[in-house]
Design a protein around this motif. Sequence first.
Motif, mmCIF file in Angstrom:
data_model
loop_
_atom_site.group_PDB
_atom_site.id
_atom_site.type_symbol
_atom_site.label_atom_id
_atom_site.label_comp_id
_atom_site.label_asym_id
_atom_site.label_seq_id
_atom_site.Cartn_x
_atom_site.Cartn_y
_atom_site.Cartn_z
ATOM 1 N N SER A 76 104.780 44.838 30.738
ATOM 2 C CA SER A 76 105.280 44.572 32.087
ATOM 3 C C SER A 76 106.767 44.316 31.981
ATOM 4 O O SER A 76 107.332 44.239 30.878
ATOM 5 C CB SER A 76 104.579 43.355 32.698
ATOM 6 N N GLU A 77 107.424 44.158 33.121
ATOM 7 C CA GLU A 77 108.863 43.899 33.083
ATOM 8 C C GLU A 77 109.162 42.567 32.398
ATOM 9 O O GLU A 77 110.086 42.471 31.580
ATOM 10 C CB GLU A 77 109.427 43.908 34.503
ATOM 11 N N ASP A 78 108.391 41.523 32.714
ATOM 12 C CA ASP A 78 108.615 40.234 32.069
ATOM 13 C C ASP A 78 108.313 40.295 30.576
ATOM 14 O O ASP A 78 109.008 39.679 29.758
ATOM 15 C CB ASP A 78 107.747 39.159 32.730
ATOM 16 N N ASP A 79 107.271 41.024 30.219
ATOM 17 C CA ASP A 79 106.911 41.178 28.809
ATOM 18 C C ASP A 79 108.006 41.935 28.060
ATOM 19 O O ASP A 79 108.359 41.592 26.931
ATOM 20 C CB ASP A 79 105.580 41.921 28.713
ATOM 21 N N LEU A 80 108.557 42.958 28.695
ATOM 22 C CA LEU A 80 109.677 43.695 28.108
ATOM 23 C C LEU A 80 110.837 42.754 27.819
ATOM 24 O O LEU A 80 111.408 42.750 26.719
ATOM 25 C CB LEU A 80 110.119 44.803 29.065
ATOM 26 N N ALA A 81 111.211 41.939 28.800
ATOM 27 C CA ALA A 81 112.352 41.037 28.623
ATOM 28 C C ALA A 81 112.093 40.036 27.510
ATOM 29 O O ALA A 81 112.957 39.778 26.661
ATOM 30 C CB ALA A 81 112.646 40.316 29.940
ATOM 31 N N SER A 82 110.884 39.467 27.487
ATOM 32 C CA SER A 82 110.552 38.457 26.491
ATOM 33 C C SER A 82 110.613 39.021 25.079
ATOM 34 O O SER A 82 111.143 38.384 24.156
ATOM 35 C CB SER A 82 109.151 37.906 26.785
ATOM 36 N N LYS A 83 110.089 40.230 24.892
ATOM 37 C CA LYS A 83 110.054 40.827 23.558
ATOM 38 C C LYS A 83 111.422 41.367 23.145
ATOM 39 O O LYS A 83 111.847 41.189 21.999
ATOM 40 C CB LYS A 83 109.007 41.941 23.526
ATOM 41 N N LEU A 84 112.103 42.026 24.076
ATOM 42 C CA LEU A 84 113.378 42.645 23.731
ATOM 43 C C LEU A 84 114.403 41.609 23.307
ATOM 44 O O LEU A 84 115.104 41.791 22.305
ATOM 45 C CB LEU A 84 113.894 43.457 24.923
ATOM 46 N N ARG A 85 114.494 40.527 24.039
ATOM 47 C CA ARG A 85 115.544 39.556 23.703
ATOM 48 C C ARG A 85 115.313 38.935 22.332
ATOM 49 O O ARG A 85 116.265 38.679 21.585
ATOM 50 C CB ARG A 85 115.638 38.499 24.795
ATOM 51 N N VAL A 86 114.035 38.706 21.963
ATOM 52 C CA VAL A 86 113.756 38.143 20.634
ATOM 53 C C VAL A 86 114.078 39.164 19.559
ATOM 54 O O VAL A 86 114.705 38.842 18.532
ATOM 55 C CB VAL A 86 112.284 37.694 20.552
ATOM 56 N N GLN A 87 113.689 40.413 19.753
ATOM 57 C CA GLN A 87 113.961 41.437 18.750
ATOM 58 C C GLN A 87 115.457 41.637 18.556
ATOM 59 O O GLN A 87 115.926 41.779 17.421
ATOM 60 C CB GLN A 87 113.289 42.745 19.155
ATOM 61 N N VAL A 88 116.212 41.663 19.649
ATOM 62 C CA VAL A 88 117.658 41.860 19.537
ATOM 63 C C VAL A 88 118.307 40.656 18.869
ATOM 64 O O VAL A 88 119.152 40.797 17.971
ATOM 65 C CB VAL A 88 118.270 42.121 20.926
ATOM 66 N N ALA A 89 117.908 39.458 19.267
ATOM 67 C CA ALA A 89 118.499 38.253 18.678
ATOM 68 C C ALA A 89 118.162 38.126 17.202
ATOM 69 O O ALA A 89 118.978 37.629 16.405
ATOM 70 C CB ALA A 89 118.016 37.019 19.444
ATOM 71 N N ALA A 90 116.968 38.590 16.824
ATOM 72 C CA ALA A 90 116.547 38.489 15.422
ATOM 73 C C ALA A 90 117.095 39.610 14.563
ATOM 74 O O ALA A 90 117.071 39.509 13.325
ATOM 75 C CB ALA A 90 115.018 38.486 15.340
ATOM 76 N N SER A 91 117.596 40.684 15.163
ATOM 77 C CA SER A 91 117.963 41.873 14.388
ATOM 78 C C SER A 91 119.002 41.609 13.302
ATOM 79 O O SER A 91 118.855 42.114 12.177
ATOM 80 C CB SER A 91 118.435 42.985 15.331
ATOM 81 N N PRO A 92 120.088 40.841 13.546
ATOM 82 C CA PRO A 92 121.016 40.591 12.441
ATOM 83 C C PRO A 92 120.371 39.828 11.282
ATOM 84 O O PRO A 92 120.699 40.070 10.116
ATOM 85 C CB PRO A 92 122.130 39.758 13.095
ATOM 86 N N VAL A 93 119.458 38.925 11.604
ATOM 87 C CA VAL A 93 118.773 38.160 10.560
ATOM 88 C C VAL A 93 117.877 39.082 9.740
ATOM 89 O O VAL A 93 117.883 39.056 8.503
ATOM 90 C CB VAL A 93 117.949 37.011 11.189
ATOM 91 N N VAL A 94 117.102 39.916 10.425
ATOM 92 C CA VAL A 94 116.191 40.832 9.743
ATOM 93 C C VAL A 94 116.973 41.851 8.915
ATOM 94 O O VAL A 94 116.604 42.168 7.782
ATOM 95 C CB VAL A 94 115.273 41.527 10.766
ATOM 96 N N ALA A 95 118.073 42.365 9.477
ATOM 97 C CA ALA A 95 118.880 43.342 8.741
ATOM 98 C C ALA A 95 119.484 42.720 7.487
ATOM 99 O O ALA A 95 119.529 43.361 6.426
ATOM 100 C CB ALA A 95 119.974 43.905 9.644
ATOM 101 N N ALA A 96 119.961 41.481 7.578
ATOM 102 C CA ALA A 96 120.548 40.812 6.413
ATOM 103 C C ALA A 96 119.487 40.539 5.347
ATOM 104 O O ALA A 96 119.750 40.654 4.147
ATOM 105 C CB ALA A 96 121.219 39.513 6.839
ATOM 106 N N LEU A 97 118.285 40.185 5.782
ATOM 107 C CA LEU A 97 117.196 39.925 4.845
ATOM 108 C C LEU A 97 116.782 41.189 4.102
ATOM 109 O O LEU A 97 116.389 41.133 2.931
ATOM 110 C CB LEU A 97 115.997 39.369 5.624
#
Length: 345
Positions: A76-97
């Motif tokens: 859903s739109e809310d589900d999209l927002a909830s998942k996308l923001r976490v994935q984007v915020a976590a991406s530098p951490v995951v990439a560095a790991l």
Amino acid sequence: MRATMEGLAALAQQHGLAIVPGGNLPFNRVDTATWVPTVRGGVMRTYFAGLGPEGEGAPHIMKLSTSTQTTLDHLSEDDLASKLRVQVAASPVVAALLVNSPLYAGHLDGVLSHRCRDWLRMDPRRGGSPRPALRTPLTAKVLTDWALDMPMIYRRGPSGYCLAGPRTFADHLRDGFDDGTAAHWDDWLSHLDQIYTTVRVRRTLEARAPDGPPYPHIPAVPALWTGLTYHASSRAAAWEVLRHYTPEESNAAQQALPTSGLATRLGGDSIRDLARHLLGLARAGLQARIHTGLEQPEVLAFLDPLDEILDTNETFAEQTARRWQTTHRNDPARYVMAHRIPPAI
């Protein structure tokens, strides 16, 4: 995945070839790797060459880079927002790991991820973090407007692939293309394919930030993203950890991580510590899914190589660099034998 890849490796072996995962092709230079002869690739090369210094990384990405990308659903739109923001915020951490491309043309130069470094020089308008993702409110309209305001690289016209021109997709939607044809739904879907952010938003969410790990550890990547994304409590807890970092701090971490790896800082905080926290949340998310029958118990072990990285403070890139100089004795043949996908028997 293993059945498919090992079957392909068996076919490759019949032709004297090996399939070697990782973050890049470690022994080619950008001027020695050959292009796949496709019309679309030629159009893209013309576009990136026209960007000057901002497009210098494009040949490296198009010729040499590999990764392990994970595609996840939104409901859903809310589900999209909830998942996308976490994935984007976590991406530098995951990439560095998960940095894992320390070799270029068979040499070590101190860079832990040539792939992540090259992405920084491949049209910054369409790379890095999707700008709306770390701002609120995050809605489908905000994401759509952001994508509409970006230039389109190419389209498939009546006579095949061609440059779309320097205008934004919104311009094409309003005025049509230079050949007089109107923009259609397929053009919009193609345009979304031409946005190369750390998470690509289409009918799914495609997490693209990390290098590809060594073959035995590929499942760590989808296990990490699944645990963080598909369990609401872990996702909410991850957002509480990451929500305070600004887009500027996230971009600064993406600039630093190709050479700093786990020593990178996000804002004023250690990415190594953040990775430890996120890995714990991912493990809790997977455990909850196992409890409800959504995962098999063995998936928890997929995260073990990431715990080992944090315990030893040695990333896949640093392991590769150490073994290149010792076990492999700077020999490409030894490297390939160690890293190749084993062919199916």
